[in-house]
Motif scaffolding. Structure first.
Motif, PDB file in Angstrom:
ATOM      1  N   UNK A  67     -29.881  36.207 -22.425  1.00  0.00           N
ATOM      2  CA  UNK A  67     -30.316  35.327 -23.511  1.00  0.00           C
ATOM      3  C   UNK A  67     -31.752  34.873 -23.393  1.00  0.00           C
ATOM      4  N   UNK A  68     -32.387  35.164 -22.265  1.00  0.00           N
ATOM      5  CA  UNK A  68     -33.807  34.810 -22.164  1.00  0.00           C
ATOM      6  C   UNK A  68     -34.677  35.805 -22.919  1.00  0.00           C
ATOM      7  N   UNK A  69     -34.072  36.904 -23.359  1.00  0.00           N
ATOM      8  CA  UNK A  69     -34.760  37.874 -24.223  1.00  0.00           C
ATOM      9  C   UNK A  69     -34.252  37.669 -25.652  1.00  0.00           C
ATOM     10  N   UNK A  70     -34.990  38.215 -26.611  1.00  0.00           N
ATOM     11  CA  UNK A  70     -34.569  38.073 -28.011  1.00  0.00           C
ATOM     12  C   UNK A  70     -33.575  39.173 -28.347  1.00  0.00           C
ATOM     13  N   UNK A  71     -32.318  38.817 -28.444  1.00  0.00           N
ATOM     14  CA  UNK A  71     -31.269  39.795 -28.752  1.00  0.00           C
ATOM     15  C   UNK A  71     -30.841  39.704 -30.222  1.00  0.00           C
ATOM     16  N   UNK A  72     -31.207  38.604 -30.879  1.00  0.00           N
ATOM     17  CA  UNK A  72     -30.736  38.393 -32.257  1.00  0.00           C
ATOM     18  C   UNK A  72     -31.906  38.079 -33.204  1.00  0.00           C
ATOM     19  N   UNK A  73     -32.704  37.088 -32.876  1.00  0.00           N
ATOM     20  CA  UNK A  73     -33.837  36.752 -33.749  1.00  0.00           C
ATOM     21  C   UNK A  73     -34.055  35.259 -33.854  1.00  0.00           C
ATOM     22  N   UNK A  74     -34.652  34.859 -34.965  1.00  0.00           N
ATOM     23  CA  UNK A  74     -34.973  33.447 -35.201  1.00  0.00           C
ATOM     24  C   UNK A  74     -33.900  32.851 -36.099  1.00  0.00           C
ATOM     25  N   UNK A  75     -33.251  31.803 -35.606  1.00  0.00           N
ATOM     26  CA  UNK A  75     -32.161  31.160 -36.352  1.00  0.00           C
ATOM     27  C   UNK A  75     -32.724  30.013 -37.187  1.00  0.00           C
ATOM     28  N   UNK A  76     -32.154  29.812 -38.363  1.00  0.00           N
ATOM     29  CA  UNK A  76     -32.606  28.730 -39.254  1.00  0.00           C
ATOM     30  C   UNK A  76     -31.426  27.841 -39.640  1.00  0.00           C
ATOM     31  N   UNK A  77     -31.652  26.544 -39.647  1.00  0.00           N
ATOM     32  CA  UNK A  77     -30.671  25.549 -40.103  1.00  0.00           C
ATOM     33  C   UNK A  77     -31.358  24.639 -41.109  1.00  0.00           C
ATOM     34  N   UNK A  78     -30.580  24.018 -41.977  1.00  0.00           N
ATOM     35  CA  UNK A  78     -31.166  23.063 -42.927  1.00  0.00           C
ATOM     36  C   UNK A  78     -30.431  21.728 -42.849  1.00  0.00           C
ATOM     37  N   UNK A  79     -31.145  20.668 -43.200  1.00  0.00           N
ATOM     38  CA  UNK A  79     -30.550  19.333 -43.132  1.00  0.00           C
ATOM     39  C   UNK A  79     -31.262  18.395 -44.102  1.00  0.00           C
ATOM     40  N   UNK A  80     -30.468  17.527 -44.773  1.00  0.00           N
ATOM     41  CA  UNK A  80     -31.129  16.518 -45.617  1.00  0.00           C
ATOM     42  C   UNK A  80     -31.553  15.293 -44.811  1.00  0.00           C
ATOM     43  N   UNK A  81     -31.012  15.140 -43.593  1.00  0.00           N
ATOM     44  CA  UNK A  81     -31.153  13.847 -42.917  1.00  0.00           C
ATOM     45  C   UNK A  81     -31.508  13.921 -41.429  1.00  0.00           C
ATOM     46  N   UNK A  82     -31.691  15.103 -40.907  1.00  0.00           N
ATOM     47  CA  UNK A  82     -32.022  15.346 -39.493  1.00  0.00           C
ATOM     48  C   UNK A  82     -30.818  15.238 -38.544  1.00  0.00           C
ATOM     49  N   UNK A  83     -29.696  14.705 -39.033  1.00  0.00           N
ATOM     50  CA  UNK A  83     -28.512  14.588 -38.167  1.00  0.00           C
ATOM     51  C   UNK A  83     -27.567  15.785 -38.347  1.00  0.00           C
ATOM     52  N   UNK A  84     -27.327  16.140 -39.621  1.00  0.00           N
ATOM     53  CA  UNK A  84     -26.321  17.160 -39.953  1.00  0.00           C
ATOM     54  C   UNK A  84     -27.020  18.454 -40.343  1.00  0.00           C
ATOM     55  N   UNK A  85     -26.681  19.529 -39.671  1.00  0.00           N
ATOM     56  CA  UNK A  85     -27.400  20.794 -39.865  1.00  0.00           C
ATOM     57  C   UNK A  85     -26.461  21.884 -40.359  1.00  0.00           C
ATOM     58  N   UNK A  86     -26.893  22.547 -41.424  1.00  0.00           N
ATOM     59  CA  UNK A  86     -26.132  23.656 -42.000  1.00  0.00           C
ATOM     60  C   UNK A  86     -26.722  24.968 -41.520  1.00  0.00           C
ATOM     61  N   UNK A  87     -25.864  25.840 -41.052  1.00  0.00           N
ATOM     62  CA  UNK A  87     -26.304  27.152 -40.561  1.00  0.00           C
ATOM     63  C   UNK A  87     -26.804  27.986 -41.737  1.00  0.00           C
TER      64      UNK A  87
END
Ligand code: DGJ
Length: 388
Positions: A67-87
């Motif tokens: 996992x110290x190498x990039x096996x998948x890529x850059x992941x993104x999440x979104x949130x309206x409030x900084x607490x709850x994150x949607x994949x």
């Protein structure tokens, strides 16, 4: 009764929407789950606030040392409030073509995304080590998207500012050394060889080394790429082109021979604040900090801002609570609210790295980051009057 049933239904739907994620608070160092109840996988990350939504981009890690190498890529999440994150999924996948720059198994670290108001494009820069080169490539990759969640299109990689001298380089530093006079410089950490060598001149023609990095957009829309250069001995701050897709050729060297990684920058009341680390691989060290009146310096180093102890590992300011900085986010709509983001790395099981987000407070010519077991954004209500 009908009213009670409706209320129950409403609460149930709310709970289901929020899912098993945390309540409205931050718990630094604790497992942090997304909307699906899966631990958030966005290491070495950064945030972007766009049209009322926060986006969190980071390295998707897998289990074990792989996992110290990039096996998948850059992941993104979104949130309206900084607490709850949607994949939001993988914004930039690694390539199945082993000859590609971003081939699966390369090193793709510390992705950051900024939005260009003029072009309407989202621009991602990241530290790239081509597959099989260890940490010798020291390149910067760039990708672009029409939407914040991607998919981003990979454009190219480079060593920044080829054929350009830094604005603040003295004439005696503007020298290209003869190849035979160059000693082999050890990778990564402090050493005397790199102090004696003209690494700037060595890399003048091919472009400067660029490893740990961040991006910063100033109030005037100009964007800067801040990266560990010259074998990590010296930080560079480079102005990007107007479209943010390349380097303008204007840059400065800062903190010469101070061996810093993990740069993060914010601006408050016209002052620039820098947060970073020393160079000890995945192991924590004492945070570095600096302030400046101008993004291009001069920067004045100040003492570590960290105060307190992380009870999960017993580590305090000398080891930055066990973490390493990755980004500073201003909380939208709050005058004086900045969050410092850190990673607690777990190189033996990379996917289990943890996130430490802590509020910053400012005190004239220094700033503080005080450990908290749990906190929420109402913390900033009580600190509004500071340093007025
Ligand atoms: C420290 C850096 O900050 C990380 O991003 C990563 O490059 C590790 N070094 C690798 O040892």
């Amino acid at each position: 009764m009908i009213h009670n049933n409706r209320l129950f239904l409403h609460l149930l739907i709310t709970c289901l929407m929020v899912g098993p994620a945390f309540a409205d608070s931050f718990k630094p160092g604790s497992l942090w789950q997304d909307n699906n109840g899966v631990p958030i996988n966005a290491h070495g990350g950064g945030l972007l606030r766009h049209e009322g939504i926060y986006y969190w981009y980071g390295e998707h890690k897998v289990g074990g040392t792989a996992g110290n190498k990039a096996m998948v890529g850059v992941h993104c999440y979104s949130s309206p409030d900084l607490y709850h994150w949607t994949d939001e999924g993988i914004a930039l996948p690694v390539s199945g073509d082993e000859h590609a720059d971003i081939a699966k198994g390369c090193v793709l670290e510390r992705p950051k995304v900024i939005y260009n108001v003029t072009t309407g494009k989202f621009v991602m820069w990241f530290h790239l080590e081509l597959k099989g080169t260890g940490y010798e490539s020291a390149r910067s990759g760039v990708a672009v998207s029409n939407t914040p969640t991607g998919p981003f299109t990979y454009l190219r990689s480079c060593r920044p500012n080829a054929g350009k001298w830094p604005k603040n380089a003295a004439s005696e530093e503007r020298i290209i050394p003869k190849p035979e006079s160059l000693a082999k410089v050890p990778h990564g950490g402090p050493n005397s060889v790199s102090v004696r060598s003209s690494l700037l001149g060595r890399d003048y023609e091919g472009g400067q080394m660029a490893r740990d990095m961040t991006l910063f957009v100033d109030d005037d829309g100009k964007a800067y790429h801040v990266y560990s250069s010259e074998e990590n001995s010296t930080t560079h701050i480079a102005l990007l082109s107007d479209d943010y897709l390349s380097h303008s050729g204007i840059y400065v060297r800062v903190f010469p021979h101070r061996w810093m990684e993990a740069p993060a920058i914010c601006k408050r009341n016209g002052e620039y604040y820098f947060l970073g680390s020393g160079c000890t691989g995945w192991a924590p060290n004492t945070a570095r900090a600096a302030v400046a009146d101008n993004i291009l310096g001069p920067w004045v180093e100040i003492e570590s801002p960290c105060i307190g102890v992380n009870p999960q590992n017993g580590l305090g300011p000398e080891k930055t609570f066990g973490g390493q900085s990755t980004f500073i986010q201003k909380v939208d709509g709050e005058k004086d609210a900045y969050i410092a983001m850190f990673d607690i790395w777990n190189p033996k099981n990379a996917i289990d790295g943890r996130y430490v987000w802590l509020p910053m407070s400012f005190n004239r010519d220094r700033y503080n980051i005080i450990w908290k077991n749990e906190w929420d954004l109402s913390h900033f209500d009580s600190t509004k009057a500071q340093d007025e």
